[in-house]
Enzyme design. Structure first.
Site, PDB file in Angstrom:
ATOM      1  N   GLU A 335      22.621  25.046   8.708  1.00 16.85           N
ATOM      2  CA  GLU A 335      22.716  24.261   7.479  1.00 16.85           C
ATOM      3  C   GLU A 335      21.340  23.819   7.020  1.00 16.85           C
ATOM      4  O   GLU A 335      20.573  23.248   7.805  1.00 16.85           O
ATOM      5  CB  GLU A 335      23.588  23.018   7.700  1.00 16.85           C
ATOM      6  CG  GLU A 335      25.040  23.318   7.964  1.00 16.85           C
ATOM      7  CD  GLU A 335      25.895  22.060   8.062  1.00 16.85           C
ATOM      8  OE1 GLU A 335      27.127  22.189   8.043  1.00 16.85           O
ATOM      9  OE2 GLU A 335      25.332  20.945   8.172  1.00 16.85           O
ATOM     10  N   CYS A 336      21.031  24.072   5.767  1.00 20.59           N
ATOM     11  CA  CYS A 336      19.834  23.560   5.104  1.00 20.59           C
ATOM     12  C   CYS A 336      18.573  23.929   5.878  1.00 20.59           C
ATOM     13  O   CYS A 336      18.092  25.046   5.803  1.00 20.59           O
ATOM     14  CB  CYS A 336      19.968  22.058   4.883  1.00 20.59           C
ATOM     15  SG  CYS A 336      18.858  21.416   3.608  1.00 20.59           S
TER      16      CYS A 336
END
Length: 457
Positions: A335-336
Site C-alpha cells: 500500500e502506498c
C-alpha cells in the site's frame, strides 16, 4: 513521568469516555489528547486512546502518552456497527477512553452533513465531547466559539472546554469568566509553551518515534488539567460487550515490513489477521538481508520510502529477496509507500533511485498532495477481493506514477464524474495507493491469508 496528583480520583464506577473536538484543525487536539492520556495514566488509570480518521501519525503520539496502543475509528472505512464493536472491545480493557477527533467538530466527508465527522462519532458512541479551543489572542470570543459549537447540534453533548495556548493563569481566568456566562465549565487549560511544539515534520507528517516533547514542559502543562472535574463530566452509558473473536484458520507466517520507512498499519487490521491464523513476523527492508524464512505472504504498508530511498536501494539483498519471492508466486500486498518500493524506481529530487522491480511502475515525488476517501471497485481478481467487489479505502500521498498504470487494480468515480484507474494487480501481487482497512471486513483478510496458505502448502 511526573505524578501530577497522588490522590485517587473521586470517580464513581462506570464507563468513562471523552471525545476531544475543536473548531478547526491546528487547534492542538493531539497535544491536549496526549497530555490528558499522560496525566490520567499518572493517576494509575488504564487509558485507551483512539483517533478518528485514517491517521497513522497522531496515534503514535497517543500510544506513547497512554502506554497502550491507540486505535483508529473511522465510520467510512469501518462502517458504523463494526466501529462500535471494535471500540467496545478495546475500551473494555481500560478505565478511561480518550478519543481525539479530526478537523472541526462537524467536518466530515461532505460539507452539507455531519456524516463521518467528530460529532457523528460522539453520537454513534454516546460519548460526551470536550472542546479543545485555541485561546491565543482572545478571551470573550472563546465563549462565542464554544457556544456556537455546542448549540449547532444540541444532541451532541458538550461537557466542557479545555483551553489551549493560554498566556497564563490570568488569561485562563478571563476566558473562564466568559465561558461561565454561557454555562460551559473549563476542565483545564494548557499554556503556550515551546517545549510542547513538535519539530518540523516531513511532508507534514512525523511519528512519535521521530519527535518527542520536553518532559518538563509536559509536566508543567498537565498542572492546568482539572482531572477530577473532567472525570466527573465524562460518564457514558455502557455499550454492548464485544469480546475478541476466537482464532480461526490454519496458522500461516506473514512477513510485515516495520521500520522507519514502513509502519502505517491499523492495529485492528493486524488483530484481524492474527485472529484468522496469521503469525506476523516483522522485518526491516532497511536493515535485514532477506525476508523471514517460511512465510507465505508479505505486507508492505505505507510509510516514508522517499525519506529512506537511498538506504532502501543500497540494501540490494533485500530487494532481490522480495523480487524472488514475488516471482515464485508468493503473496505480496503493498500500500502506498509499499507500492513505491515494489516499483522499478523512485525519483527523489530528480534522481531515479532503483527499487525492487517487482511491478512495472516508476514513481516520483511531487509537492501536490493527493488525499481522500474512495469507494473502489476491483477491476480484476485480487489478493483481497474478487473482480467487481466494492471496497472502501483512503489515499494520502505526495508521489505519482510517471506513466499510465498497467494492470490497474481498482477504479473509482470522483464527485465531478472523473473516473480513475489505479494500482497494480497480477497473480499474487497487489500494489496500490489505496489504504484498505483489513479489519473492516473479515472477508478481505481471509482471502489474503488463503493466498498465503496456498504458497506454503
Amino acid at each position: 513521568m511526573a505524578s501530577f496528583d497522588q490522590t485517587s480520583p473521586s470517580v464513581p464506577a462506570g464507563p468513562r469516555r471523552v471525545v476531544l473536538a475543536a473548531a478547526s484543525s491546528g487547534s492542538g487536539k493531539t497535544t491536549v489528547a496526549a497530555l490528558l492520556c499522560r496525566a490520567l495514566r499518572s493517576r494509575g488509570l488504564r487509558v485507551q486512546p483512539f483517533k478518528l480518521g485514517p491517521d497513522y501519525l497522531d496515534p503514535t503520539h497517543l500510544t506513547r502518552a497512554a502506554g497502550r496502543e491507540a486505535r483508529n475509528l473511522d465510520s467510512f472505512l469501518l462502517g458504523r456497527q463494526r466501529l462500535r464493536e471494535l471500540f467496545a472491545r478495546a475500551a473494555a480493557q481500560a478505565d478511561v477512553s480518550v478519543l481525539e477527533g479530526v478537523m472541526g467538530l462537524f467536518d466530515g466527508r461532505d460539507p452539507t452533513t455531519d456524516e463521518h465527522s467528530t460529532a457523528d462519532l460522539a453520537l454513534l458512541l454516546d460519548a460526551p465531547v470536550v472542546l479543545v479551543l485555541d485561546a491565543g489572542g482572545s478571551a470573550r470570543t472563546v465563549a462565542a466559539v464554544a457556544c456556537g459549537l455546542r448549540d449547532f447540534r444540541r444532541e451532541v453533548r458538550v461537557a466542557g472546554v479545555i483551553l489551549n495556548r493560554v498566556a497564563g493563569a490570568g488569561h485562563a481566568a478571563l476566558c473562564e469568566a466568559a465561558l461561565d456566562q454561557v454555562g460551559l465549565p473549563v476542565l483545564g487549560w494548557v499554556a503556550r509553551d515551546a517545549g510542547l511544539h513538535l519539530p518540523e515534520r516531513h511532508l507534514g507528517l512525523l511519528s512519535a518515534e521521530q519527535a518527542a516533547w520536553d518532559e518538563a514542559a509536559a509536566d508543567r502543562a498537565a498542572e492546568g488539567l482539572r482531572l477530577d472535574a473532567l472525570l466527573d463530566a465524562i460518564h457514558a452509558p455502557a455499550l454492548p460487550d464485544a469480546p475478541a473473536p476466537a482464532p480461526t484458520g490454519a496458522p500461516v507466517r506473514v512477513a510485515l515490513a516495520h521500520d522507519e520507512a514502513f509502519h502505517f498499519s491499523y492495529p485492528d487490521a493486524l488483530d484481524e489477521l492474527r485472529a484468522q491464523g496469521a503469525e506476523l513476523i516483522r522485518f526491516s527492508p532497511l536493515r535485514d538481508a532477506a525476508l523471514p524464512a517460511g512465510v507465505g505472504g508479505v505486507l508492505l504498508p505505507g510509510g516514508y520510502p522517499e525519506a529512506h530511498a537511498h538506504e532502501l536501494s543500497r540494501n540490494v539483498s533485500m530487494r532481490e529477496s522480495i523480487r524472488a519471492f514475488a516471482a515464485s508466486g508468493g503473496a505480496v500486498l503493498a500500500e502506498c509507500g509499499g507500492l513505491m518500493y515494489l516499483g522499478e524506481s523512485l525519483d527523489v529530487d530528480g534522481q531515479e533511485v532503483p527499487m525492487c522491480g517487482v511491478i512495472p511502475y516508476r514513481t516520483r515525488m511531487t509537492p501536490r498532495l493527493t488525499l481522500g476517501y474512495r469507494d473502489a471497485t476491483a477491476l480484476q481478481d485480487t489478493l483481497v477481493a474478487p473482480a467487481g467487489t466494492v471496497v472502501r479505502g483512503h489515499e494520502f500521498h505526495h508521489s505519482v506514477l510517471t506513466h499510465a498504470p498497467t494492470r490497474p487494480a481498482w477504479t473509482w468515480t470522483a464527485h465531478d464524474g472523473t473516473v480513475t484507474e489505479e494500482g497494480y494487480a497480477h497473480g499474487n501481487v497487489l500494489a496500490s495507493y489505496l489504504h484498505l482497512h483489513l479489519g473492516a471486513d473479515p472477508a478481505l483478510a481471509a482471502r489474503f491469508l488463503d493466498a498465503c496458505r496456498a504458497v506454503t502448502a
